[in-house]
Design a protein around this motif. Sequence first.
Motif, mmCIF file in Angstrom:
data_model
loop_
_atom_site.group_PDB
_atom_site.id
_atom_site.type_symbol
_atom_site.label_atom_id
_atom_site.label_comp_id
_atom_site.label_asym_id
_atom_site.label_seq_id
_atom_site.Cartn_x
_atom_site.Cartn_y
_atom_site.Cartn_z
ATOM 1 N N UNK A 61 66.972 74.782 -8.683
ATOM 2 C CA UNK A 61 66.029 73.807 -8.125
ATOM 3 C C UNK A 61 64.849 74.545 -7.514
ATOM 4 N N UNK A 62 63.664 73.961 -7.699
ATOM 5 C CA UNK A 62 62.428 74.450 -7.083
ATOM 6 C C UNK A 62 61.864 73.305 -6.250
ATOM 7 N N UNK A 106 64.926 77.537 -4.722
ATOM 8 C CA UNK A 106 63.698 78.211 -4.304
ATOM 9 C C UNK A 106 62.793 77.185 -3.631
ATOM 10 N N UNK A 107 62.124 77.601 -2.569
ATOM 11 C CA UNK A 107 61.274 76.666 -1.822
ATOM 12 C C UNK A 107 59.918 77.282 -1.557
ATOM 13 N N UNK A 108 58.905 76.429 -1.490
ATOM 14 C CA UNK A 108 57.572 76.839 -1.081
ATOM 15 C C UNK A 108 57.071 75.854 -0.042
ATOM 16 N N UNK A 109 56.493 76.405 1.028
ATOM 17 C CA UNK A 109 55.890 75.592 2.075
ATOM 18 C C UNK A 109 54.506 76.161 2.363
ATOM 19 N N UNK A 191 69.416 81.039 7.121
ATOM 20 C CA UNK A 191 70.757 80.468 6.996
ATOM 21 C C UNK A 191 71.297 80.540 5.564
ATOM 22 N N UNK A 192 70.472 80.983 4.623
ATOM 23 C CA UNK A 192 70.915 81.047 3.239
ATOM 24 C C UNK A 192 70.841 79.726 2.500
ATOM 25 N N UNK A 193 70.130 78.749 3.080
ATOM 26 C CA UNK A 193 69.999 77.443 2.423
ATOM 27 C C UNK A 193 69.042 77.543 1.240
ATOM 28 N N UNK A 194 67.947 78.295 1.388
ATOM 29 C CA UNK A 194 66.993 78.519 0.304
ATOM 30 C C UNK A 194 66.787 80.020 0.131
#
Length: 291
Positions: A61-62, A106-109, A191-194
């Motif tokens: 997931x992205x 993977x996340x982007x903010x 926390x290792x969530x993303x």
Amino acid sequence: MHIALLPLDERPVNTRLPADVAAIAGARLSLPDAALLPSMRTPGKAGPLGDWLLDQDVDAAVVCVETLVHGGLIPSRTSADDTLTVLDRLGVLRELRRARPGLPVAAVSLVTRASDSYHGDEEPPYWPRFGRELHAYGGLLHRAHLADVTGGEPPADELTGRIPAEVRADFELRRLRNHVVNLEALRLLAEGVVDPLLITADDTAVHSAGSAEQGWLRHWARALDPAGTLLMYPGADEVGAVLVARALAARHGRPIRISVVSGDPAGLDVVAAFENLPAGAGARRQILAVG
């Protein structure tokens, strides 16, 4: 391979381009229904978008945080949602991690922009009157902070009186809310969530509110020392495609070599307008971001 993408907004660069990148590798990309996504200044449906993400049975997931918590990029600058509301929406990522412990997420903010312009199509309603002043005010505050740290002389403040107090308050409270979201995203990485987390900056400058906030985020990144990957650099619309490519590269399992060549090698040391890093450093971080 099947990848779910919660895109930055509805534009083709954030939807069609990542799908094309996936198709090159023979992968499938799932996107939310267009009815859930934003339409320019109209926010997407943040709650149902979170539900959509939880319902996806995919290999990776992205997630673009602005869409998850605000309903899109422009709404992240224009909405009146309070901090607790948007943080609650960000909690969907913890739910996803609990439900799918092994899923690569993977996340982007983004660091909120303050464009050096009077163009108000994508900004709060006061931007056509005070946009350039608000951009300069962010640079003034950044320089004042640096002077506090070094014991130097603070810059002269010729801006406060030119921006109505209610306009400054509204804009800075929006920035504060969004900065808290970025801090919480950093916590999710710790926390290792993303993993990875990209915190990118659109329309910024060396001295600007966005550059100051990136400095504060780097402080917390050093303090938390997360095991995952954190990258901060100028960018916005391309990041969804970058993270889709990263998911594909990770599945590929072999290193991909990239060479950066400049017609004028000194050009890699130039800081482009609307950015806050030399071009070479930005290119390096883009390459690291894509894996």
